[in-house]
Scaffold this motif. Structure first.
Motif, PDB file in Angstrom:
ATOM      1  N   GLY A   1      77.950  58.700  42.664  1.00 32.00           N
ATOM      2  CA  GLY A   1      78.881  57.890  41.222  1.00 32.00           C
ATOM      3  C   GLY A   1      79.579  58.781  41.419  1.00 32.00           C
ATOM      4  O   GLY A   1      81.121  58.524  41.186  1.00 32.00           O
TER       5      GLY A   1
ATOM      6  N   THR B   1      77.938  50.695  30.707  1.00 32.09           N
ATOM      7  CA  THR B   1      79.307  49.689  29.834  1.00 32.09           C
ATOM      8  C   THR B   1      79.794  49.054  29.532  1.00 32.09           C
ATOM      9  O   THR B   1      80.958  48.454  28.244  1.00 32.09           O
ATOM     10  CB  THR B   1      80.349  51.463  29.352  1.00 32.09           C
ATOM     11  OG1 THR B   1      80.864  51.434  30.264  1.00 32.09           O
ATOM     12  CG2 THR B   1      79.126  52.840  29.305  1.00 32.09           C
TER      13      THR B   1
ATOM     14  N   ARG C   1      73.868  51.539  38.384  1.00 35.61           N
ATOM     15  CA  ARG C   1      74.454  51.251  37.423  1.00 35.61           C
ATOM     16  C   ARG C   1      76.140  51.273  37.644  1.00 35.61           C
ATOM     17  O   ARG C   1      76.766  50.901  37.128  1.00 35.61           O
ATOM     18  CB  ARG C   1      74.675  53.303  36.497  1.00 35.61           C
ATOM     19  CG  ARG C   1      75.350  53.306  35.385  1.00 35.61           C
ATOM     20  CD  ARG C   1      75.278  54.221  34.809  1.00 35.61           C
ATOM     21  NE  ARG C   1      76.885  53.789  33.662  1.00 35.61           N
ATOM     22  CZ  ARG C   1      77.196  54.989  32.682  1.00 35.61           C
ATOM     23  NH1 ARG C   1      75.895  56.206  32.527  1.00 35.61           N
ATOM     24  NH2 ARG C   1      77.830  55.213  32.090  1.00 35.61           N
ATOM     25  N   TYR C   2      76.880  51.866  38.564  1.00 36.78           N
ATOM     26  CA  TYR C   2      78.027  51.376  39.284  1.00 36.78           C
ATOM     27  C   TYR C   2      78.237  50.632  40.541  1.00 36.78           C
ATOM     28  O   TYR C   2      76.877  50.718  40.957  1.00 36.78           O
ATOM     29  CB  TYR C   2      78.635  52.937  39.924  1.00 36.78           C
ATOM     30  CG  TYR C   2      78.342  54.524  38.283  1.00 36.78           C
ATOM     31  CD1 TYR C   2      79.315  53.204  36.899  1.00 36.78           C
ATOM     32  CD2 TYR C   2      78.111  55.286  38.608  1.00 36.78           C
ATOM     33  CE1 TYR C   2      79.667  54.412  35.977  1.00 36.78           C
ATOM     34  CE2 TYR C   2      78.430  55.778  37.433  1.00 36.78           C
ATOM     35  CZ  TYR C   2      78.496  55.625  35.891  1.00 36.78           C
ATOM     36  OH  TYR C   2      78.855  56.481  35.311  1.00 36.78           O
TER      37      TYR C   2
ATOM     38  N   HIS D   1      86.708  50.100  35.352  1.00 34.49           N
ATOM     39  CA  HIS D   1      88.168  51.371  35.914  1.00 34.49           C
ATOM     40  C   HIS D   1      88.723  51.101  37.427  1.00 34.49           C
ATOM     41  O   HIS D   1      88.052  51.072  38.552  1.00 34.49           O
ATOM     42  CB  HIS D   1      87.321  52.556  36.620  1.00 34.49           C
ATOM     43  CG  HIS D   1      86.221  53.086  35.055  1.00 34.49           C
ATOM     44  ND1 HIS D   1      86.767  53.680  34.387  1.00 34.49           N
ATOM     45  CD2 HIS D   1      84.806  52.742  35.107  1.00 34.49           C
ATOM     46  CE1 HIS D   1      85.108  54.355  33.277  1.00 34.49           C
ATOM     47  NE2 HIS D   1      84.786  53.338  34.576  1.00 34.49           N
TER      48      HIS D   1
ATOM     49  N   ASP E   1      75.233  59.314  38.416  1.00 32.41           N
ATOM     50  CA  ASP E   1      74.274  58.078  38.311  1.00 32.41           C
ATOM     51  C   ASP E   1      73.140  58.869  39.274  1.00 32.41           C
ATOM     52  O   ASP E   1      73.346  58.636  40.393  1.00 32.41           O
ATOM     53  CB  ASP E   1      74.889  56.928  38.526  1.00 32.41           C
ATOM     54  CG  ASP E   1      73.535  55.302  39.096  1.00 32.41           C
ATOM     55  OD1 ASP E   1      72.277  55.412  37.729  1.00 32.41           O
ATOM     56  OD2 ASP E   1      73.640  54.616  39.266  1.00 32.41           O
TER      57      ASP E   1
ATOM     58  N   LEU F   1      83.398  59.592  35.460  1.00 35.50           N
ATOM     59  CA  LEU F   1      82.070  59.371  35.379  1.00 35.50           C
ATOM     60  C   LEU F   1      80.821  59.649  35.337  1.00 35.50           C
ATOM     61  O   LEU F   1      81.105  60.432  36.191  1.00 35.50           O
ATOM     62  CB  LEU F   1      82.267  57.859  37.099  1.00 35.50           C
ATOM     63  CG  LEU F   1      83.083  57.059  37.572  1.00 35.50           C
ATOM     64  CD1 LEU F   1      82.385  56.378  38.663  1.00 35.50           C
ATOM     65  CD2 LEU F   1      83.170  55.406  36.586  1.00 35.50           C
TER      66      LEU F   1
ATOM     67  N   ASP G   1      80.791  49.902  35.629  1.00 32.57           N
ATOM     68  CA  ASP G   1      80.269  50.011  34.909  1.00 32.57           C
ATOM     69  C   ASP G   1      79.499  49.572  34.247  1.00 32.57           C
ATOM     70  O   ASP G   1      79.898  48.940  33.449  1.00 32.57           O
ATOM     71  CB  ASP G   1      80.574  51.316  34.082  1.00 32.57           C
ATOM     72  CG  ASP G   1      79.567  52.519  33.472  1.00 32.57           C
ATOM     73  OD1 ASP G   1      78.805  51.984  33.428  1.00 32.57           O
ATOM     74  OD2 ASP G   1      79.425  53.511  32.803  1.00 32.57           O
ATOM     75  N   ARG G   2      78.388  48.931  35.176  1.00 33.16           N
ATOM     76  CA  ARG G   2      77.228  48.224  34.112  1.00 33.16           C
ATOM     77  C   ARG G   2      77.217  48.497  33.254  1.00 33.16           C
ATOM     78  O   ARG G   2      75.678  47.478  32.468  1.00 33.16           O
ATOM     79  CB  ARG G   2      75.710  48.027  35.012  1.00 33.16           C
ATOM     80  CG  ARG G   2      76.667  47.490  36.152  1.00 33.16           C
ATOM     81  CD  ARG G   2      75.490  47.271  37.539  1.00 33.16           C
ATOM     82  NE  ARG G   2      74.849  45.653  37.118  1.00 33.16           N
ATOM     83  CZ  ARG G   2      73.643  46.448  36.520  1.00 33.16           C
ATOM     84  NH1 ARG G   2      73.276  47.611  37.258  1.00 33.16           N
ATOM     85  NH2 ARG G   2      72.135  46.025  36.303  1.00 33.16           N
TER      86      ARG G   2
ATOM     87  N   SER H   1      75.636  52.700  42.831  1.00 31.06           N
ATOM     88  CA  SER H   1      75.149  53.793  43.518  1.00 31.06           C
ATOM     89  C   SER H   1      74.101  53.990  43.212  1.00 31.06           C
ATOM     90  O   SER H   1      72.993  52.986  43.518  1.00 31.06           O
ATOM     91  CB  SER H   1      75.815  54.894  41.730  1.00 31.06           C
ATOM     92  OG  SER H   1      75.080  53.693  40.124  1.00 31.06           O
TER      93      SER H   1
END
Length: 165
Positions: free
Chosen positions: A122, A99, A78-79, A103, A149, A146, A96-97, A74
């Protein structure tokens, strides 16, 4: 790792490993992160590198799900979407970097993911699938799963306009 420029110029990134086989490069929209597939313990594995300082970033939620292929990032990284293997089945996943959550995106009807591309925010995933010997591209809406981002400084809402008197 060698990076070639448009003018035929190439440069090494910090911490690069020139003798290691790398494939399927994906760069984040902001240009800070690079994901590549490399060999780790004899299996194709995704590696995420910070291009500003050359550090390899941890992706612990993906350690048990190998081999990896077709990474896509993304905007801010983040994704990380990619294809993994679970038993005999290939599976598209989004890590998801922020959290640490993974998924999985199961595909109905026995379709196998081949390649994918994540929208910069994302919200969508374009997925090439094999279905009964045919290639198809499917779009998956990830927005219910999601949060967006967005590029730094981008508005999340449209500004209201005040009509002039």
């Amino acid at each position: 790792m060698t990076i070639s420029g448009c003018a035929g110029r190439s440069e090494r990134t910090a911490g690069s490993l020139p003798d290691r086989s790398q494939q399927d490069p994906a760069i984040s929209g902001d240009g800070r992160l690079l994901a590549v597939i490399t060999e780790r313990r004899g299996r194709p594995s995704v590696q995420l590198r910070n291009l500003q300082d050359g550090r390899i970033l941890p992706l612990s939620q993906l350690n048990r799900h190998q081999p990896h292929s077709s990474p896509s990032l993304s905007w801010n990284g983040r994704y990380l979407a990619l294809i993994t293997q679970r038993g005999q089945r290939r599976l598209a996943v989004v890590a998801d970097r922020l959290t640490g959550r993974l998924h999985p995106l199961p595909l109905p009807g026995g379709r196998d993911p081949v390649k994918l591309s994540l929208a910069p925010d994302g919200s969508q995933l374009a997925l090439q699938v094999a279905d009964q010997g045919q290639w198809r591209v499917e779009l998956l809406d990830l927005s219910p799963m999601l949060e967006a981002d967005r590029p730094g400084g981008a508005r999340t809402t449209t500004p209201t306009t005040n009509p002039s008197p």
